[in-house]
Design an enzyme around this catalytic site. Structure first.
Site, short mmCIF file in Angstrom:
data_model
loop_
_atom_site.label_atom_id
_atom_site.label_comp_id
_atom_site.label_asym_id
_atom_site.label_seq_id
_atom_site.Cartn_x
_atom_site.Cartn_y
_atom_site.Cartn_z
N CYS A 141 37.45 13.00 51.73
CA CYS A 141 37.30 12.31 53.11
C CYS A 141 37.96 13.15 54.05
O CYS A 141 38.93 13.29 54.72
CB CYS A 141 38.19 11.03 52.98
SG CYS A 141 37.99 9.81 54.20
N CYS A 144 39.69 11.17 56.73
CA CYS A 144 41.06 10.67 56.45
C CYS A 144 41.99 12.08 56.37
O CYS A 144 43.19 12.00 56.71
CB CYS A 144 41.22 10.28 55.12
SG CYS A 144 39.84 9.28 54.50
N ASP A 145 41.52 13.25 55.98
CA ASP A 145 42.40 14.31 55.54
C ASP A 145 42.09 15.59 56.42
O ASP A 145 42.87 16.40 56.30
CB ASP A 145 42.20 14.71 54.07
CG ASP A 145 42.52 13.53 53.30
OD1 ASP A 145 43.61 12.72 53.43
OD2 ASP A 145 42.06 13.75 51.99
#
Ligand code: NDP
Length: 337
Positions: A141, A144-145
């Protein structure tokens, strides 16, 4: 009345225990609908495999994914949600507003409404090191990261729009980013491809397939072993970040023959709502959404699903089978003269 029809009929059964399912549970529980949630054997959904979550509003210091799911669950439980920590085996959805059935093996659970929140799974390459180094350099992701990879040398695996979009996002943090695609041609739309390749620190490497993610001495990702798709020649490339962006699979398998889904298996809902084509059946979160896929958007649609179910229960007459008499059949009422 048959034995079958004497069984309890729930107001609402929620299938799925990620941000969407737990939010639907919280809202329906606070509306006194006493939801029953089948949260899956590995409850918590994709966030169980995530480390720090820094983009969920309300957590200024960030929070670990599993801890956040624990809190979502506890909040739903506080208002009376009941949980079954298992995967549903089979679902029989009524097409005419009747009672819907959810099965765990032979055990049957019945409900006037169902909220489908089974989520989606990122596709995996299935190579050594991919799961072992998840959260230690390997991610599925980008949004997200990506921010954890400031100054890193990063690979993005895949050649579709997700790979392009993730690359543009991650390139804001990474020093160098290489998109590794298994073919020379890219599946991505031209506009997304052009946008990615216009970024100074993004380049491409084709046609290569990852064979293995290799850790360094610190136990974090250090190298990726690749195979040339045509010659079969193997090589290694240094990288401290790798994003696998090869698509997602919605977890709609238990319902996809009963409810309308698109060509990729995502459940179709009426625009601006969570209503499926079946009365009393609602769908929320990543099993519907192939665009945003964030915990916060999943939670938002979970709330929508709960409100849609509540309104449905308020406005629809209960199915005939839903009359349940806990103490057995009611005494016969003598006809009035
Ligand atoms: P896609 O299925 O479009 O692309 C997957 C990519 O991964 C392809 O390049 C595919 O290669 C590659 N791939 C698949 N399996 C493997 C494997 N085992 N090893 C190596 N490579 C592999 O998925 P996306 O998630 O990119 O997109 C899904 C849908 O979502 C699309 O319709 C897309 O347009 C849309 N989307 C739209 C966005 C936007 O508009 N902002 C953003 C993201 C997605 P190959 O081509 O060889 O099969």
């Amino acid at each position: 009345m048959s034995e079958d029809s004497k069984k309890k009929v729930e107001n609402v059964i929620i299938v799925g225990g990620g941000p969407a399912g737990y939010t639907a549970a919280l809202y329906t529980a606070r509306a006194n609908l006493e939801p029953l949630v089948f949260e899956g054997f590995q409850w918590g959904g994709q966030l169980q495999n995530t480390t720090d979550v820094e983009n969920y509003p309300g957590y200024p210091e960030g929070i670990m994914g599993p801890e956040m799911m624990n809190q979502f669950r506890a909040q739903a439980e506080r208002f009376g949600t009941r949980f079954v920590t298992d995967d549903v085996d089979r679902v029989e959805l009524s097409s005419d507003g009747g009672v819907h059935k959810v099965f765990l093996g032979d055990e049957e659970h019945r409900a006037k409404s169902v909220i489908l929140a089974m989520g989606a799974e990122p596709k995996r390459l299935g190579v050594p090191g991919e799961m072992e180094l998840a959260g230690r350099g390997v991610s599925t992701c980008g949004v997200c990261d990506g921010a954890f990879f400031k100054g890193h040398r990063v690979l993005v695996i895949g050649g579709g729009d997700s790979a392009m979009e993730d690359s543009v996002f991650i390139s804001k943090f990474a020093d160098e980013l290489t998109i590794v695609n298994r073919r020379d041609e890219f599946r991505a739309s031209k506009i997304m491809y052009d946008r990615a390749l216009a970024v100074d620190n993004i380049d491409t490497l084709t046609p290569f397939t990852p064979l293995e993610f290799l850790p360094g001495e610190d136990g974090k990702l250090a190298k990726v072993k690749l195979r040339h798709s045509e010659t079969g020649e193997e090589s290694e490339i240094e990288a401290t970040g790798a994003f696998v962006a090869i698509g997602h699979v919605p977890r709609s398998e238990v319902v996809k023959d009963q409810v309308d889904v698109d060509e990729d298996g995502y459940i179709k809902v009426e625009p601006g709502s969570t209503r499926t084509n079946l009365p009393g059946v609602f769908a929320v979160g990543d099993v519907v959404d192939h665009t945003y896929r964030q915990a916060v958007t999943a939670a938002g649609t979970g709330c929508m699903g709960a409100l849609d179910a509540e309104r449905y229960l308020r406005d629809s007459p209960p199915p005939v089978e839903a009359h349940w008499f806990p103490g057995g059949e009611p005494a016969e009422i003598a006809p009035t003269a």
